[in-house]
Scaffold this active site. Structure first.
Site, PDB file in Angstrom:
ATOM      1  N   GLY A  40       0.849  -1.191   0.000  1.00 13.86           N
ATOM      2  CA  GLY A  40       0.000   0.000   0.000  1.00 13.86           C
ATOM      3  C   GLY A  40       0.880   1.234   0.000  1.00 13.86           C
ATOM      4  N   ARG A 330     -19.191  14.083  13.521  1.00 19.19           N
ATOM      5  CA  ARG A 330     -19.849  13.422  12.396  1.00 19.19           C
ATOM      6  C   ARG A 330     -20.958  12.462  12.804  1.00 19.19           C
ATOM      7  NH1 ARG A 330     -14.383  12.349   8.900  1.00 19.19           N
ATOM      8  NH2 ARG A 330     -14.268  14.520   8.247  1.00 19.19           N
TER       9      ARG A 330
HETATM   10  C1  LIG Z   1     -13.743  11.285   0.119  1.00 18.48           C
HETATM   11  C2  LIG Z   1     -12.873  11.256   1.342  1.00 18.48           C
HETATM   12  C3  LIG Z   1     -12.432  12.432   1.923  1.00 18.48           C
HETATM   13  C4  LIG Z   1     -11.611  12.406   3.047  1.00 18.48           C
HETATM   14  N1  LIG Z   1     -11.215  13.585   3.600  1.00 18.48           N
HETATM   15  C5  LIG Z   1     -10.391  13.566   4.667  1.00 18.48           C
HETATM   16  C6  LIG Z   1      -9.917  14.784   5.239  1.00 18.48           C
HETATM   17  O1  LIG Z   1     -10.239  15.876   4.784  1.00 18.48           O
HETATM   18  N2  LIG Z   1      -9.078  14.715   6.291  1.00 18.48           N
HETATM   19  C7  LIG Z   1      -8.685  13.518   6.820  1.00 18.48           C
HETATM   20  O2  LIG Z   1      -7.907  13.523   7.758  1.00 18.48           O
HETATM   21  N3  LIG Z   1      -9.112  12.349   6.289  1.00 18.48           N
HETATM   22  C8  LIG Z   1      -9.953  12.339   5.244  1.00 18.48           C
HETATM   23  N4  LIG Z   1     -10.390  11.150   4.707  1.00 18.48           N
HETATM   24  C9  LIG Z   1      -9.863   9.889   5.220  1.00 18.48           C
HETATM   25  C10 LIG Z   1      -8.464   9.644   4.688  1.00 18.48           C
HETATM   26  O3  LIG Z   1      -8.379  10.111   3.363  1.00 18.48           O
HETATM   27  C11 LIG Z   1      -8.062   8.190   4.682  1.00 18.48           C
HETATM   28  O4  LIG Z   1      -8.378   7.599   5.881  1.00 18.48           O
HETATM   29  C12 LIG Z   1      -6.573   8.047   4.473  1.00 18.48           C
HETATM   30  O5  LIG Z   1      -6.158   8.765   3.351  1.00 18.48           O
HETATM   31  C13 LIG Z   1      -6.154   6.602   4.339  1.00 18.48           C
HETATM   32  O6  LIG Z   1      -4.798   6.540   3.997  1.00 18.48           O
HETATM   33  P1  LIG Z   1      -4.052   5.160   3.923  1.00 18.48           P
HETATM   34  O7  LIG Z   1      -2.664   5.472   3.502  1.00 18.48           O
HETATM   35  O8  LIG Z   1      -4.238   4.426   5.190  1.00 18.48           O
HETATM   36  O9  LIG Z   1      -4.812   4.318   2.810  1.00 18.48           O
HETATM   37  P2  LIG Z   1      -5.105   4.587   1.258  1.00 18.48           P
HETATM   38  O10 LIG Z   1      -4.794   5.954   0.831  1.00 18.48           O
HETATM   39  O11 LIG Z   1      -6.466   4.055   1.002  1.00 18.48           O
HETATM   40  O12 LIG Z   1      -4.057   3.692   0.513  1.00 18.48           O
HETATM   41  C14 LIG Z   1      -4.173   2.302   0.432  1.00 18.48           C
HETATM   42  C15 LIG Z   1      -3.072   1.776  -0.419  1.00 18.48           C
HETATM   43  O13 LIG Z   1      -3.058   0.367  -0.318  1.00 18.48           O
HETATM   44  C16 LIG Z   1      -3.019  -0.226  -1.586  1.00 18.48           C
HETATM   45  N5  LIG Z   1      -3.634  -1.543  -1.444  1.00 18.48           N
HETATM   46  C17 LIG Z   1      -4.799  -1.874  -0.842  1.00 18.48           C
HETATM   47  N6  LIG Z   1      -4.975  -3.198  -0.851  1.00 18.48           N
HETATM   48  C18 LIG Z   1      -3.900  -3.717  -1.466  1.00 18.48           C
HETATM   49  C19 LIG Z   1      -3.498  -5.045  -1.783  1.00 18.48           C
HETATM   50  N7  LIG Z   1      -4.206  -6.117  -1.426  1.00 18.48           N
HETATM   51  N8  LIG Z   1      -2.332  -5.216  -2.455  1.00 18.48           N
HETATM   52  C20 LIG Z   1      -1.558  -4.132  -2.814  1.00 18.48           C
HETATM   53  N9  LIG Z   1      -1.897  -2.880  -2.524  1.00 18.48           N
HETATM   54  C21 LIG Z   1      -3.050  -2.676  -1.847  1.00 18.48           C
HETATM   55  C22 LIG Z   1      -3.675   0.758  -2.501  1.00 18.48           C
HETATM   56  O14 LIG Z   1      -3.234   0.571  -3.816  1.00 18.48           O
HETATM   57  C23 LIG Z   1      -3.182   2.072  -1.903  1.00 18.48           C
HETATM   58  O15 LIG Z   1      -1.891   2.357  -2.396  1.00 18.48           O
HETATM   59  C24 LIG Z   1     -11.224  11.169   3.594  1.00 18.48           C
HETATM   60  C25 LIG Z   1     -11.673   9.996   3.020  1.00 18.48           C
HETATM   61  C26 LIG Z   1     -12.540  10.025   1.938  1.00 18.48           C
HETATM   62  C27 LIG Z   1     -13.151   8.762   1.468  1.00 18.48           C
END
Ligand SMILES: Cc1cc2nc3c(=O)[nH]c(=O)nc-3n(C[C@H](O)[C@H](O)[C@H](O)COP(=O)(O)OP(=O)(O)OC[C@H]3O[C@@H](n4cnc5c(N)ncnc54)[C@H](O)[C@@H]3O)c2cc1C
Ligand code: SF4
Ligand code: FES
Lengths: 638, 250
Positions: A40, A330
């Site tokens: 990820g 929220r």
């Molecule tokens: C529309 C929206 C608006 C938001 N706005 C805000 C905000 O304003 N402020 C805030 O703090 N939060 C906000 N959030 C929440 C926040 O964006 C997310 O919680 C956060 O970005 C998650 O980051 P992450 O790195 O954990 O995961 P992600 O960004 O979801 O990244 C997941 C990664 O894992 C990879 N992946 C997944 N499964 C696999 C697999 N099996 N094999 C290989 N790769 C895989 C994907 O390709 C990706 O690279 C928002 C969320 C949404 C939906």
């Protein structure tokens, strides 16, 4: 197995400093011999992979996307919190910590949350140095705004595209390491299993999404940063590819799953409009800073919003929560919207919507200012709905947005499987039963830039003598064969329906019966229904094409198959938690005026589930939460 | 509405592709273009045929994954709109719609409408960053940045890396994409130290990837869903010239 959260000794303020000064170090020469696999590359994964590579570890990073810049983090709009107190409005590390604990309805771990607040400022420093173009004031310094659930202005933002700009910053840091040869980047590769040997994580099985080849990768540690699982509800604000597969596979191989039922329903999303709908769009909650939420006072009032005089409107958030008004957290805003719609006062063709009105803001501030603040959001709204929000109120409704649940991790962000880490949204996180706005970006980057790179040393220092892990070990054979036979099985069904057909059904059950309001009845029904749909899927799904090619249907099928199993666990967890807290609302447990009623005497713990085999009830373990600094009280935003 | 779709089908990067024609009835005018494709795919699966492979993820116009050439235009007929943000209300009952992948030597087709845009990542890896390791940063307010400058940098940083600029250009030039990144970082004090090496390395990688040269047709700007301006290309040219001169002096 007893859960050990490994919280360092000392006062809250001392813990992290003490940890950093005493954690075992790995020498630069040894770092070069240690392989870390990061799955990820969203905010959490990209920041971790880049930072680990900068430290000298050999990193391989995997994403199912065609580029790390596509991760779902890109879609975050509103902003990122940090306790910088640039506003001089009384903010502090303690206050951010306190707000997060309270916002999470007292279901998060104090030590982790305090650390998060402590490093929050460093994140802003790091991002600015990378060239993230945060909003600035005329004097050239950084601007801040307020966000739901708090009374200080501590949210940094980059127009309505904060996630995009932060992710691009992390992506560029990652690509720099790719260019330097310190990170081996695998795009369009999906992890389908984790490999365990003698109880430790030693590698992963991935599918090359272009050729369909099943590959093995060995490493000294595996870091999961695979995001949230809101798509178990089919319709959510998550990107189409968001899934639970990586952490679900880890769970089945021994990692405990924390608080699976804690789901955040976001109050300001575009209402659903048709059966073909593929996702729900979030309108940033920052809109609630200036927009006023209302419905008609009378049931079934079908007049156009402009025709309803002020006296016949119910600004229900301002009425019920005078001190926070439209800025309540929220979970509270979502439930209040559901309540007025259930009373028959909802608006729009379906009656499942409320107004978010900017008329007063435009009068007060002028259209120019409103445009500067929300221009791109208004534009997006108009693109999707065809309505112009400068002229007519927006219509919004709650939708699934974020999952507070995820793999249980200790203070080091290690799962219950040694060598297997979880960061970002995919761990059970610091947000308790409800996440505050602008705190997910903060947590993802805190984990990736500033926490994991330290804590992982504790484990890796012990791996130096272990030598290289070997992808020829029989554990890799077994895991690879299991993946291959699952794929064969899916193709052999040759049923009648598409994957989406089943996913949509699952989503409906989850939303209706395990969504914004849950009860013993609805959950019992859900348990039966999910099992039926799951069986139907395994008997009647049709996967077109072949395994050894680019095959989006197969990708979906593998993800949805895991969603069924996860859905069952979410229902089990929601059923057991006989209280309401944060995003988890049990109809049986509410105060006389309809607010969530916690039962701290019975449920002040993290529920961590242990997988017990196919079709077995999972075993629940408790991590008791001890509040040494904050005194839990009933949340009040009145 | 009822539609006739002519869609590019290609089994893999080495196969020869062709257009296939599909009839799709009762499409809801409020559906997005990709939701219309979901409906088509569901229909194909029910008929036992292979669905059309296409790239997409956020469906909110921000991830840059979706990529279709619609009736000859990258991301379709609307300005400042990605494919996923295009809605069927902008088409008419009875329309014939032709859908193709991005076409460029540097973006090989992987299947149907899916192309490989890895070249963009490699250009960023060549220099599209500020070299600052985690933990090295000074306090964020140490260096004030003029609001106008920050806004200008933001305008460039808004690029979503979709590649429509390349698809729209008759030379398959990637100049708009590269100039957006060069501008974003050159406009900020944080990007100053590596200003010259950045532009030289990124342009060198761009040439290596097989993108064509820019002949100032401005087709890129017209199709860019994020309104990235060609003034960025002018800035890139200035930066490049200054960097080349500086390199000669050394
Ligand atoms: C529309 C929206 C608006 C938001 N706005 C805000 C905000 O304003 N402020 C805030 O703090 N939060 C906000 N959030 C929440 C926040 O964006 C997310 O919680 C956060 O970005 C998650 O980051 P992450 O790195 O954990 O995961 P992600 O960004 O979801 O990244 C997941 C990664 O894992 C990879 N992946 C997944 N499964 C696999 C697999 N099996 N094999 C290989 N790769 C895989 C994907 O390709 C990706 O690279 C928002 C969320 C949404 C939906
Ligand atoms: S410049 Fe515009 S068209 Fe080109 S990649 Fe960026 S956003 Fe897409
Ligand atoms: S799918 Fe993300 S921009 Fe279109």
């Amino acid at each position: 197995m007893a859960l050990d959260s490994k919280i360092p000794a000392g006062s809250l303020e001392e813990k992290w400093t003490r940890f950093r000064s005493t954690v075992k170090l790995v020498s630069p020469a040894n770092k070069r011999k240690l392989d870390v696999l990061v799955i990820g590359t969203g905010l959490a994964g990209a920041s971790a992979a880049a930072s680990l590579a900068e430290l000298g570890y050999r990193v391989s990073a995997f994403t199912f996307h065609d580029s790390p810049r596509r991760a779902h983090s890109i879609a975050a709009q509103g902003g990122i919190n940090a306790a910088k107190n640039y506003r001089n409005d009384g903010d502090s590390t303690y206050r951010l910590f306190y707000d997060t604990i309270k916002g999470g309805d007292y279901r998060a771990r104090e030590a982790n949350v305090y650390r998060l607040a402590e490093v929050s400022g460093n994140i802003i420093d790091q991002c600015v140095a990378q060239g993230v173009p945060f909003a600035r004031e005329y004097g050239g310094l950084l601007d801040n705004r307020s966000f739901g659930g708090v009374q200080v202005e501590r949210t940094f933002y980059a127009r309505g595209q904060t996630g995009q700009q932060l992710l691009i910053g992390a992506y560029q840091a990652l690509e720099r390491q790719v260019g330097l040869g310190n990170v081996q980047m695998y795009t369009r590769h999906e992890m389908l299993d984790v490999v365990i040997r003698n109880g430790r994580a030693v590698g992963i099985i991935v599918r090359d999404l272009i050729t369909g080849e099943i590959q093995r990768h060995a490493g000294h540690a595996v870091v999961l940063a695979t995001g949230g699982y809101g798509n178990v509800f089919f319709l959510s604000t998550n990107a189409m590819g968001c899934n639970v597969t990586a952490i679900w596979k880890a769970h089945k191989k021994g990692a405990f799953f924390g608080n699976p039922c804690f789901t955040q329903i976001h109050p300001t999303c575009l209402p659903q409009h048709g059966d073909y709908q593929s996702k729900l769009t979030l309108m940033s909650e920052s809109l609630r800073n200036d927009g006023r939420v209302w419905v008609p006072k009378a049931k079934g009032d079908k007049r156009r919003p402009e025709e309803i005089p002020d006296a016949e409107r119910d600004y229900y958030l301002e009425r019920k929560y005078p001190s926070f008004g439209n800025l309540v957290p929220r979970d509270i805003a979502s439930r209040a919207a559901k309540e007025v719609c259930d009373e028959g006062r909802g608006v729009g063709t379906t009656g499942l919507a409320v107004y978010l009105d900017f008329a007063d803001a435009i009068k007060r501030l002028g259209q120019k200012v409103v445009e500067a603040r929300y221009g791109n959001l208004f534009e997006m709204y108009e693109k999707i709905t065809g309505d112009n929000p400068y002229q007519t109120p927006m219509m919004i409704y709650p939708a699934v947005h974020y999952t507070m649940g995820g793999l249980w991790v200790d203070y080091n962000l290690s799962t219950t499987v040694p060598g297997l880490y979880a960061i970002g949204e995919c761990n059970f996180s610091d947000h308790g039963a409800n996440r505050l706005g602008a705190s997910a970006l903060m947590q993802g980057l805190a984990d990736g830039y500033f926490i994991l790179p330290y804590t992982i040393g504790e484990y890796l220092s012990g791996e130096i003598l272990a030598g290289k892990n070997d992808a020829k070990w029989s554990e890799f054979d077994e895991a690879e064969n299991a993946v291959k036979s699952k794929i064969e099985r899916l193709f052999s069904i040759k049923g009648k329906h598409s994957v989406d057909h089943f996913h949509r059904q699952l989503g409906k059950v989850m939303w209706d019966d395990c969504g914004m309001a849950r009860s013993k009845d609805s959950l019992s029904r859900a348990a039966v229904e999910i099992r039926k749909i799951r069986d139907a899927f395994w008997n009647d799904v049709r996967i077109t094409g072949a395994p050894n090619e680019l095959n989006p249907e197969l990708e979906k099928a593998l993800r949805v198959a895991d969603f069924f199993e996860l859905g069952e666990l979410m229902v089990q967890d929601a059923m057991h938690r006989e209280e309401s807290c944060g995003g988890h609302f049990r109809l049986e447990h509410q105060t006389p005026d309809g607010e969530a009623l916690r039962h701290d005497d019975q449920f002040m713990y993290v529920a961590a589930y242990e997988y017990k085999g196919d079709n077995q009830q999972e075993a629940m373990h408790k991590e008791d939460l001890k509040y040494e600094v904050v005194k839990p009280s009933q949340r009040s935003y009145k | 509405m009822n539609l006739t779709l002519k869609v590019w089908r290609q089994k893999n990067s080495s196969a020869k592709g062709t257009f296939e024609t599909y009839q799709l009835d009762n499409v809801d005018v409020h559906a997005s273009f990709l939701e219309m494709f979901d409906v088509l795919n569901e229909k194909l699966i029910n008929e036992g045929k292979e669905p059309v492979a296409f790239d997409h993820d956020c469906r909110e116009g921000i991830c840059g994954t979706c990529s279709m050439v619609i009736n000859g235009r990258a991301h379709g007929p609307l300005q400042n709109t990605t494919t996923c943000q295009l809605h069927m209300r902008h088409f008419k009952d009875g329309d014939t719609i032709v859908v193709e992948p991005w076409r460029s030597k540097a973006f090989p087709v992987l299947k149907d409408l899916v192309v490989d845009r890895g070249a963009f990542d490699r250009i960023i890896a060549a220099g599209g960053f500020v070299s600052v390791n985690t933990g090295q940063a000074p306090d964020a307010n140490t260096i004030p940045v003029k609001k106008e400058k920050a806004e200008l940098a933001f305008d460039a940083a808004a690029c979503i890396g979709c590649g429509a600029c390349v698809a729209a250009c008759k030379n398959s030039s990637a100049m708009l994409f590269v100039s957006a990144k060069v501008s974003h970082l050159a406009l900020l004090p944080q990007g100053n130290a590596e200003r010259y090496s950045r532009v030289l390395n990124m342009v060198a990688q761009m040439d290596k990837e097989g993108f064509g040269s820019c002949t100032n047709t401005n087709a890129c700007e017209a199709e860019c869903p994020k309104g990235i301006s060609v003034t960025n290309i002018a800035r890139l040219n200035r930066e490049y010239l200054a960097a080349s001169l500086a390199a000669q002096k050394k």
